[in-house]
Every structure is written in structure tokens, then in C-alpha cells.
Design an enzyme around this catalytic site. Structure first.
Site, short mmCIF file in Angstrom:
data_model
loop_
_atom_site.label_atom_id
_atom_site.label_comp_id
_atom_site.label_asym_id
_atom_site.label_seq_id
_atom_site.Cartn_x
_atom_site.Cartn_y
_atom_site.Cartn_z
N SER A 160 0.44 -1.08 -0.16
CA SER A 160 0.09 0.12 0.11
C SER A 160 0.53 0.90 -0.16
CB SER A 160 -0.60 0.16 1.01
OG SER A 160 -0.12 0.24 2.66
N LYS A 171 0.18 4.66 6.75
CA LYS A 171 0.01 5.88 6.14
C LYS A 171 0.16 7.23 5.70
CE LYS A 171 -3.09 2.28 4.75
NZ LYS A 171 -2.85 0.99 3.78
#
Length: 212
Positions: A64, A121
Site C-alpha cells: 500500500s 499511511k
């Protein structure tokens, strides 16, 4: 030496000299064992304090955060040591105050869906910022941030579960420490996350044009 212990050893071993020798050896073994145990406990406490206050190395699973992290696989024969993955330094100390964070930092937090899962993230927006998405505008509520993965097509992030409470954020990734050829300080960047320039709207808040 305890007379009861001495009598017991004498009954078992049958000689005073042997009893004394055995007792001295036993005391030395016990003393060394206690010193080793004490050192081990102290070391664990120091290491635990360092990890919780300063930071620790961590491997990055999944794709990701590509291309920033895990862009390619390294040393596949060492996957059992997780050395085929990128490792970063998770800087807990840097998360003490929110004025130390910037848009574009890579943050580490507890998953809003699973408290046993750590997530990494990129910080896209702070409270009060406006996220402009195809379905409309969304203002990040107080006490929250908006996070996204660099690889938007392979990332479960705020686009799926919404803004993340600040209380779940405990660190930011500040350095890539493995593999050696990728050693670097991680710089804040929104290059892969905005379609246009960030526009200030009021009081330091910004409008972020977010990817799909």
C-alpha cells in the site's frame, strides 16, 4: 550455612568436607543465576522503555505504500527473517506533540478496524482541512486526520474508513533502515496524493484535492 540444610546434605552425601564444598558451589551457582536474572530483567525493562518512548525498527508488509516503501523485493532467500521487505524506524518520540507533524509525513497508528493491527499511511490532512472527493467535500473533524496509502489502488485507508482519531496515532516513520542501498530519511511529501496545488482556505486550513 543452615544446620538443617547441612544435616540433609550430610545424610545424602555422607561427608562433612563434601557437604561444605557442595554448599559453596551451590551458593555460587545461585548467586550467578540471580545476577543473570537481574541483568536480563533490567535489560528487558530498558529495551521496553526505549521502544515505547523513543522508537524501534519495523518491517513493512504489503504494497500500500509503494513506491516509497516495498517498491521491490530484496533478498528473497531471507524472507524467513523478513529481510525481503523494507524496514523503517518507527519514531515514537516524534509523536509526542502534534506540532511536530506535517502534511505528507508517514504515520503509524492502530487500525480503526482492528486494535491489534498497526497501520502505516501518509498523513494527507489535519482537522479542519477539506478533502474534495468525487462524491463531494468532507471536512476533517476535530481530533482527526486523513490518511492514505501511496499506492491508492492497493490501500485500505481513510477513503474506506474515514478520518482517523489522533488518539490512535503513536509514531511516524522517519527513516528507511533496510535494505542498505535504500537508507534514507523519509521526507514529507504529497506528490502522489494531490491532483492540484493545495489551496489555503482559512486559518491555516487547506483544501486537499484527493485521488480516487
Amino acid at each position: 550455612m543452615s544446620q538443617a540444610v547441612k544435616r540433609g546434605l550430610k545424610l545424602i552425601l555422607g561427608a562433612d568436607a563434601l557437604v561444605e564444598s557442595t554448599w559453596r558451589t551451590t551458593r555460587r551457582v545461585v548467586r550467578v543465576s540471580l545476577n543473570v536474572i537481574g541483568f536480563s530483567v533490567s535489560s528487558v525493562c530498558v529495551a521496553n522503555t526505549f521502544f515505547n518512548v523513543v522508537g524501534y525498527p519495523a518491517s513493512i508488509s504489503g504494497g500500500s505504500m509503494r513506491p516509497c516503501l516495498n517498491h521491490t523485493s530484496h533478498y528473497p532467500t531471507l524472507d524467513w527473517l523478513r529481510l525481503n521487505l523494507d524496514w523503517v524506524f518507527v519514531n515514537v518520540w516524534s509523536a509526542r506533540h502534534w506540532n511536530q507533524f506535517e502534511r505528507g509525513d508517514i504515520v503509524v497508528f492502530l487500525s480503526p478496524k482492528d486494535p491489534n493491527d498497526f497501520v502505516i499511511k501518509r498523513l494527507i490532512a489535519f482537522e479542519g482541512d477539506v478533502i474534495l472527493r468525487p462524491e463531494g467535500e468532507l471536512e476533517v473533524p476535530k481530533g482527526h486526520i486523513w490518511v492514505e496509502g501511496d499506492n491508492s489502488r492497493n490501500s485500505i485507508d481513510s477513503k474506506h474508513y474515514g478520518p482517523v482519531p489522533l488518539g490512535l496515532v503513536f509514531a511516524k516513520a522517519t527513516h528507511v533502515i533496510w535494505p542498505p542501498q535504500n537508507w534514507k530519511k523519509i521526507q514529507p511529501s504529497l506528490e502522489n496524493h494531490v491532483d492540484k496545488d493545495i489551496r489555503e482556505i482559512d486559518s491555516g486550513h487547506c483544501m486537499i484535492i484527493s485521488h480516487l
